[in-house]
Scaffold this active site. Structure first.
Site, PDB file in Angstrom:
ATOM      1  CD  GLU A 123      -2.715   1.041   2.596  1.00 18.76           C
ATOM      2  OE1 GLU A 123      -3.185   2.123   2.987  1.00 18.76           O
ATOM      3  OE2 GLU A 123      -2.849  -0.034   3.217  1.00 18.76           O
TER       4      GLU A 123
ATOM      5  CG  ASP B 197      -2.657   9.805   7.025  1.00 16.86           C
ATOM      6  OD1 ASP B 197      -3.300   8.747   6.886  1.00 16.86           O
ATOM      7  OD2 ASP B 197      -2.170  10.438   6.077  1.00 16.86           O
TER       8      ASP B 197
END
Length: 259
Positions: free
Chosen positions: A52, A63
């Site tokens: 990924e 995030d």
């Protein structure tokens, strides 16, 4: 037509192995994107199932701090959707790649052009964490004749009816989010997490991978019991940035997990 990513991961399942996906941030290297091929070759040699790759964005809502900082370093190297795609078009790898990107960078690129240009790369999956299910048709029709799978994220707070809705059209794999919050926040799993993952695994017709907060070999073992494998991001991003050589042994062992 079953997408290549689904077929690839199903083959790993049939071999009795756990699926292991490392996450890396594109351009978070002292050479910027020029170091991407080197990092992918390193991971491929350790036996990972797929990779990924994060595309940096200035407002990364999903995030945690480690990946957010990696994104800032990458932006400092002038990484963009265009430059990443150009790098991927030159890449030689046998592994399927998955791009994790927020919607804005690919909208600015042009969705149709983005999908068309990815057809000449090893990218076989897309994760767009800030694209609501209700808005999936912004991009889904463009993927119908492509080999790109749009991968859904299913959170702990997603009810059964909603889960079924999310996964009925899913391709590639189901990204099961192990914690409420951002990436990298480990050690704070809900008591009913294993039950939640097991139920999701039972109703899904494609592989279910557990991510967000996965950081130890104990986590890898635990989540391989109730899903088809794991995604590890923050631990790997941090180790690569700090040039921590011990990460290789962790990745190799996690990637070799036998069911």
């Amino acid at each position: 037509m079953t997408k290549t990513l689904t077929q690839h991961l199903e083959t790993i399942k049939r071999e009795g192995k756990g699926i292991f996906l490392p996450y890396i941030m594109a351009g978070d290297h002292e050479k910027g994107l020029a170091g991407l091929a080197e990092t992918i070759a390193f991971l491929e040699n350790l036996g990972v199932s797929a990779i990924e790759i994060g595309l940096p964005f200035s407002d990364p809502v999903a995030d945690g701090p480690v990946i957010e900082e990696a994104g800032l370093r990458s932006l400092g190297h002038h990484t963009s959707a265009k430059s990443l795609v150009a790098s991927l078009q030159k890449l030689d790898t046998q592994l399927p790649l998955i791009i994790m990107t927020y919607f804005n960078p690919i909208f600015q690129y042009g969705l149709k052009d983005f999908v068309k240009d990815l057809a000449t790369t090893p990218v076989k999956g897309l994760i767009i964490p800030d694209l609501p299910y209700e808005h999936r048709n912004f991009i889904l029709p463009l993927l119908e004749d492509s080999d790109l799978a749009l991968i859904p994220l299913v959170s702990l707070t997603t009810g059964l009816e909603r889960q079924q809705e999310l996964i009925k059209e899913a391709e590639g794999f189901i990204y099961a989010v192990a914690i409420n919050g951002v990436t990298g926040k480990s050690g704070s799993y809900r008591n009913d997490l294993d039950q939640h993952l097991s139920k999701l695994h039972d109703i899904a017709e494609i592989p279910v991978l557990t991510g967000f907060g996965v950081s130890t070999l104990e986590d890898v073992d635990r989540f391989n019991q109730v899903s088809d494998g794991v995604i590890v991001g923050s631990k790997i991003v941090k180790a690569l940035h700090e040039k921590d050589d011990s990460i290789a042994a962790f990745i190799q062992e996690a990637a070799a997990y036998k069911k």
